[in-house]
Scaffold this motif. Structure first.
Motif, PDB file in Angstrom:
ATOM      1  N   ALA A   1       0.849  -1.206   0.000  1.00 27.63           N
ATOM      2  CA  ALA A   1       0.000   0.000   0.000  1.00 27.63           C
ATOM      3  C   ALA A   1       0.881   1.251   0.000  1.00 27.63           C
ATOM      4  CB  ALA A   1      -0.917  -0.001   1.210  1.00 27.63           C
ATOM      5  N   LEU A   2       1.963   1.218   0.814  1.00 33.04           N
ATOM      6  CA  LEU A   2       2.839   2.387   0.894  1.00 33.04           C
ATOM      7  C   LEU A   2       3.713   2.556  -0.353  1.00 33.04           C
ATOM      8  CD1 LEU A   2       4.075   2.146   4.579  1.00 33.04           C
ATOM      9  CD2 LEU A   2       2.319   3.646   3.646  1.00 33.04           C
ATOM     10  N   LEU A   3       3.955   1.456  -1.064  1.00 37.52           N
ATOM     11  CA  LEU A   3       4.823   1.521  -2.250  1.00 37.52           C
ATOM     12  C   LEU A   3       4.058   1.934  -3.505  1.00 37.52           C
ATOM     13  CD1 LEU A   3       6.966  -1.668  -1.503  1.00 37.52           C
ATOM     14  CD2 LEU A   3       7.821   0.679  -1.610  1.00 37.52           C
ATOM     15  N   GLY A   4       2.806   2.269  -3.346  1.00 33.54           N
ATOM     16  CA  GLY A   4       2.063   2.763  -4.508  1.00 33.54           C
ATOM     17  C   GLY A   4       0.698   2.119  -4.674  1.00 33.54           C
ATOM     18  N   GLY A   5       0.430   1.067  -3.888  1.00 31.45           N
ATOM     19  CA  GLY A   5      -0.888   0.430  -3.980  1.00 31.45           C
ATOM     20  C   GLY A   5      -0.816  -0.911  -4.680  1.00 31.45           C
ATOM     21  N   ARG A   6      -1.627  -1.831  -4.189  1.00 33.69           N
ATOM     22  CA  ARG A   6      -1.596  -3.191  -4.729  1.00 33.69           C
ATOM     23  C   ARG A   6      -2.227  -3.233  -6.120  1.00 33.69           C
ATOM     24  NH1 ARG A   6      -2.803  -8.508  -1.190  1.00 33.69           N
ATOM     25  NH2 ARG A   6      -2.463 -10.051  -2.834  1.00 33.69           N
ATOM     26  N   ARG A   7      -1.493  -3.779  -7.097  1.00 31.84           N
ATOM     27  CA  ARG A   7      -1.962  -3.815  -8.482  1.00 31.84           C
ATOM     28  C   ARG A   7      -2.431  -5.190  -8.906  1.00 31.84           C
ATOM     29  NH1 ARG A   7       0.448   0.825 -11.070  1.00 31.84           N
ATOM     30  NH2 ARG A   7      -0.812   0.216 -12.859  1.00 31.84           N
ATOM     31  N   THR A   8      -2.218  -6.201  -8.066  1.00 32.17           N
ATOM     32  CA  THR A   8      -2.518  -7.570  -8.483  1.00 32.17           C
ATOM     33  C   THR A   8      -2.719  -8.465  -7.263  1.00 32.17           C
ATOM     34  OG1 THR A   8      -1.662  -9.406  -9.814  1.00 32.17           O
ATOM     35  CG2 THR A   8      -0.054  -8.202  -8.539  1.00 32.17           C
ATOM     36  N   GLU A   9      -3.468  -9.535  -7.445  1.00 32.16           N
ATOM     37  CA  GLU A   9      -3.659 -10.489  -6.345  1.00 32.16           C
ATOM     38  C   GLU A   9      -2.454 -11.419  -6.226  1.00 32.16           C
ATOM     39  OE1 GLU A   9      -5.854 -10.871  -3.811  1.00 32.16           O
ATOM     40  OE2 GLU A   9      -6.376  -8.863  -4.535  1.00 32.16           O
ATOM     41  N   THR A  10      -2.077 -12.017  -7.381  1.00 31.42           N
ATOM     42  CA  THR A  10      -0.971 -12.986  -7.356  1.00 31.42           C
ATOM     43  C   THR A  10       0.012 -12.662  -8.477  1.00 31.42           C
ATOM     44  OG1 THR A  10      -1.962 -14.546  -8.910  1.00 31.42           O
ATOM     45  CG2 THR A  10      -2.566 -14.805  -6.588  1.00 31.42           C
ATOM     46  N   MET A  11       1.237 -13.120  -8.308  1.00 31.95           N
ATOM     47  CA  MET A  11       2.278 -12.855  -9.316  1.00 31.95           C
ATOM     48  C   MET A  11       2.908 -14.166  -9.770  1.00 31.95           C
ATOM     49  SD  MET A  11       4.005  -9.684  -7.318  1.00 31.95           S
ATOM     50  CE  MET A  11       3.689 -10.425  -5.734  1.00 31.95           C
ATOM     51  N   PRO A  12       3.334 -14.210 -11.062  1.00 25.07           N
ATOM     52  CA  PRO A  12       3.959 -15.441 -11.547  1.00 25.07           C
ATOM     53  C   PRO A  12       5.369 -15.614 -11.010  1.00 25.07           C
ATOM     54  CG  PRO A  12       3.978 -13.756 -13.270  1.00 25.07           C
ATOM     55  CD  PRO A  12       3.222 -13.172 -12.104  1.00 25.07           C
ATOM     56  N   LEU A  13       5.717 -16.836 -10.681  1.00 27.56           N
ATOM     57  CA  LEU A  13       7.075 -17.185 -10.268  1.00 27.56           C
ATOM     58  C   LEU A  13       7.810 -17.805 -11.441  1.00 27.56           C
ATOM     59  CD1 LEU A  13       6.044 -18.942  -6.961  1.00 27.56           C
ATOM     60  CD2 LEU A  13       7.495 -16.896  -7.075  1.00 27.56           C
ATOM     61  N   TYR A  14       9.144 -17.783 -11.383  1.00 32.56           N
ATOM     62  CA  TYR A  14       9.909 -18.615 -12.312  1.00 32.56           C
ATOM     63  C   TYR A  14      10.578 -19.707 -11.499  1.00 32.56           C
ATOM     64  CZ  TYR A  14      14.253 -16.292 -10.791  1.00 32.56           C
ATOM     65  OH  TYR A  14      15.322 -15.811 -10.065  1.00 32.56           O
ATOM     66  N   HIS A  15      10.951 -20.776 -12.184  1.00 30.60           N
ATOM     67  CA  HIS A  15      11.704 -21.822 -11.506  1.00 30.60           C
ATOM     68  C   HIS A  15      13.117 -21.840 -12.064  1.00 30.60           C
ATOM     69  CE1 HIS A  15      12.203 -25.196  -8.907  1.00 30.60           C
ATOM     70  NE2 HIS A  15      12.776 -25.869  -9.892  1.00 30.60           N
ATOM     71  N   SER A  16      14.110 -21.712 -11.191  1.00 30.53           N
ATOM     72  CA  SER A  16      15.506 -21.693 -11.612  1.00 30.53           C
ATOM     73  C   SER A  16      16.049 -23.121 -11.576  1.00 30.53           C
ATOM     74  CB  SER A  16      16.301 -20.786 -10.673  1.00 30.53           C
ATOM     75  OG  SER A  16      17.614 -20.653 -11.145  1.00 30.53           O
ATOM     76  N   ILE A  17      16.555 -23.590 -12.740  1.00 34.02           N
ATOM     77  CA  ILE A  17      16.983 -24.997 -12.857  1.00 34.02           C
ATOM     78  C   ILE A  17      18.501 -25.076 -12.835  1.00 34.02           C
ATOM     79  CG2 ILE A  17      16.837 -27.085 -14.265  1.00 34.02           C
ATOM     80  CD1 ILE A  17      14.316 -25.885 -15.562  1.00 34.02           C
ATOM     81  N   THR A  18      19.035 -25.793 -11.862  1.00 31.87           N
ATOM     82  CA  THR A  18      20.477 -25.972 -11.710  1.00 31.87           C
ATOM     83  C   THR A  18      21.108 -26.514 -12.995  1.00 31.87           C
ATOM     84  OG1 THR A  18      22.161 -27.167 -10.449  1.00 31.87           O
ATOM     85  CG2 THR A  18      20.064 -28.268 -10.682  1.00 31.87           C
ATOM     86  N   CYS A  19      22.356 -26.100 -13.262  1.00 31.81           N
ATOM     87  CA  CYS A  19      23.024 -26.512 -14.501  1.00 31.81           C
ATOM     88  C   CYS A  19      23.630 -27.906 -14.353  1.00 31.81           C
ATOM     89  CB  CYS A  19      24.114 -25.508 -14.867  1.00 31.81           C
ATOM     90  SG  CYS A  19      24.745 -25.790 -16.521  1.00 31.81           S
ATOM     91  N   VAL A  20      22.845 -28.906 -14.766  1.00 33.03           N
ATOM     92  CA  VAL A  20      23.321 -30.302 -14.757  1.00 33.03           C
ATOM     93  C   VAL A  20      23.094 -30.857 -16.163  1.00 33.03           C
ATOM     94  CG1 VAL A  20      23.144 -30.707 -12.268  1.00 33.03           C
ATOM     95  CG2 VAL A  20      21.098 -30.963 -13.683  1.00 33.03           C
ATOM     96  N   ALA A  21      23.019 -32.170 -16.301  1.00 30.68           N
ATOM     97  CA  ALA A  21      22.852 -32.764 -17.636  1.00 30.68           C
ATOM     98  C   ALA A  21      21.495 -32.345 -18.230  1.00 30.68           C
ATOM     99  CB  ALA A  21      22.944 -34.277 -17.540  1.00 30.68           C
ATOM    100  N   PRO A  22      21.451 -32.157 -19.563  1.00 33.02           N
ATOM    101  CA  PRO A  22      20.220 -31.677 -20.189  1.00 33.02           C
ATOM    102  C   PRO A  22      18.979 -32.518 -19.851  1.00 33.02           C
ATOM    103  CG  PRO A  22      22.028 -31.609 -21.765  1.00 33.02           C
ATOM    104  CD  PRO A  22      22.577 -32.225 -20.520  1.00 33.02           C
TER     105      PRO A  22
ATOM    106  N   ALA B   1      21.568 -28.028 -25.995  1.00 39.01           N
ATOM    107  CA  ALA B   1      20.701 -29.180 -25.672  1.00 39.01           C
ATOM    108  C   ALA B   1      19.855 -28.885 -24.428  1.00 39.01           C
ATOM    109  CB  ALA B   1      21.554 -30.426 -25.448  1.00 39.01           C
ATOM    110  N   ARG B   2      20.431 -28.192 -23.469  1.00 38.92           N
ATOM    111  CA  ARG B   2      19.675 -27.839 -22.239  1.00 38.92           C
ATOM    112  C   ARG B   2      18.439 -27.015 -22.605  1.00 38.92           C
ATOM    113  NH1 ARG B   2      25.399 -27.270 -19.993  1.00 38.92           N
ATOM    114  NH2 ARG B   2      25.416 -28.975 -18.494  1.00 38.92           N
ATOM    115  N   LEU B   3      18.635 -26.014 -23.454  1.00 39.40           N
ATOM    116  CA  LEU B   3      17.504 -25.144 -23.820  1.00 39.40           C
ATOM    117  C   LEU B   3      16.478 -25.914 -24.650  1.00 39.40           C
ATOM    118  CD1 LEU B   3      19.564 -21.930 -24.574  1.00 39.40           C
ATOM    119  CD2 LEU B   3      17.858 -22.213 -22.756  1.00 39.40           C
TER     120      LEU B   3
END
Ligand code: 0XW
Ligand code: MG
Length: 366
Positions: A121-142, A175-177
């Motif tokens: 609220a102090l940072l400008g007001g709530r603009r959304t209920e929920t936000m998308p997360l990303y998942h960070s995948i450790t660099c191992v075999a593809p 190959a990972r991508l």
């Protein structure tokens, strides 16, 4: 209201699974630094910063001496209105933004508690209920990375950061991508993050090998100029991270045409105050924002969720539930991910209560 006491804790955070990045960087167990600011009104504000070793010009044991240096400016000061006090700290001790990040978060927590309002609220007001997360995948075999992506997809995740470069084998990175993209199908966001660890030659070869796919690249090289070269040679959209840490670097990334997206990590800029200014500049520049921090637990996660929730959701690429990757949790009442999304806490200030039993006795009291 006056600040009367500053306490600092060092808490080791252990990742739930091994986590490898380019150049041998890892955050299997790293120390987070927790700061509490107490006032004569009985309120306590909480802050946290958790640098990853060898990752940014920041280290966990650098926080306490910097806080000690700033303590005379803090003790006795009115914590309400964090930017006023942070401006004084900037004059007293230029730089040291990662240490200031924890202090700034704690000042915002106190200001929110004093106002009886959640930080969004102090940072400008709530603009959304929920936000998308990303998942960070450790660099191992593809194939292992594509399995991790599939499991995360089943839990609701729709954005995937594919760590690259741990074995300096550009074909393995391609190959990972490719395999992660196949595992999650068309639609979800897939991006490859080298954490500065690639040459422009290797990153360009990888990018061109996957140029038929919907892929974004993140911070392949150590400089904005080299990232821009890769962006131009591959035609793939690019996210800046390590190189984007202040107004000048955001303007430079934009001018060089390689900042389709950018990671706004609280401790790169100096806390919520400075990152809010960076957020506003990015709204103007048009870059999509990943609002997060380097690493950490529930305090830094709560802080970034409040900033994310007060930002135009069409400009928020994603946020990160850092505390979901590590143990121990510092606050049992902190938000957790649900179907790949997350919401900020509702209570006043940060809206979380750190568990003093988990923290134990502070390492420093001023
Ligand atoms: C800082 N990290 C290693 C941790 C976050 O999950 C994201 C990542 C990055 O470099 O983007
Ligand atoms: Mg990154």
């Amino acid at each position: 209201m006056k600040l009367i006491r500053i306490s600092v804790w060092h808490v080791p955070l252990t990742s739930h699974t091994a986590y490898y990045m380019a150049d041998g960087k890892t955050c299997d167990t790293v120390e987070t630094v927790v700061v509490a600011l107490e006032t004569d009104a009985g309120l306590t504000g909480w802050g946290e910063v958790c640098p990853i070793p060898h990752y940014l010009p920041a280290y966990a044991r650098g926080v306490a001496p910097a806080v000690q240096e700033m303590a005379p400016m803090l003790l006795g000061a009115d914590p309400v209105g964090p930017e006023a006090l942070m401006a004084k700290l900037d004059k007293h001790l230029p730089g040291h933004v990662y240490a200031k990040s924890a202090l700034d978060i704690a000042l915002w927590d106190l200001t929110g508690q004093a106002a009886n309002l959640p930080l969004h609220a102090l940072l400008g007001g709530r603009r959304t209920e929920t936000m998308p997360l990303y998942h960070s995948i450790t660099c191992v075999a593809p194939d292992e990375m594509s399995r991790i992506a599939q499991t995360a997809y089943q839990s609701g995740m729709r954005q995937f950061q594919v760590k690259l470069g741990a074995d300096a084998d550009w074909q393995a990175d391609a190959a990972r991508l490719r395999e992660v993209r196949e595992a999650v199908g068309d639609g979800p966001l897939v991006y490859g993050d080298w954490n500065c660890g690639a040459t422009s030659l290797d990153a360009t070869r990888v990018g061109r090998a996957v140029a038929d796919l919907d892929i974004m690249l993140e911070q392949p090289c150590a400089t904005i100029e080299d990232c821009a070269r890769v962006r131009a040679a591959t035609g793939l959209p690019m996210k800046l991270d390590e190189n984007a840490h202040d107004t000048a670097s955001l303007l430079q990334g934009h001018a060089q045409g390689c900042m389709d997206a950018v990671a706004l990590k609280l401790s790169k800029f100096g806390g919520l105050s400075a990152t809010r200014r960076a957020r506003d500049l990015c709204l103007h520049l048009g870059a999509k924002m990943c609002i997060e921090d380097t690493w950490g637990s529930d305090i830094t996660t709560a802080a970034l969720l409040h900033l994310g929730a007060s930002t135009d959701p069409t400009r928020v690429l994603n946020v990160c539930d850092l505390s979901g990757y590590v143990a121990p949790r510092l606050a049992p009442d902190a938000p957790t991910r649900e179907q790949g999304r997350i919401s900020p806490p509702d209570g006043p200030g940060l809206g979380i209560q750190p568990d003093k039993d988990v923290l134990g006795l502070p390492d420093l009291v001023l």
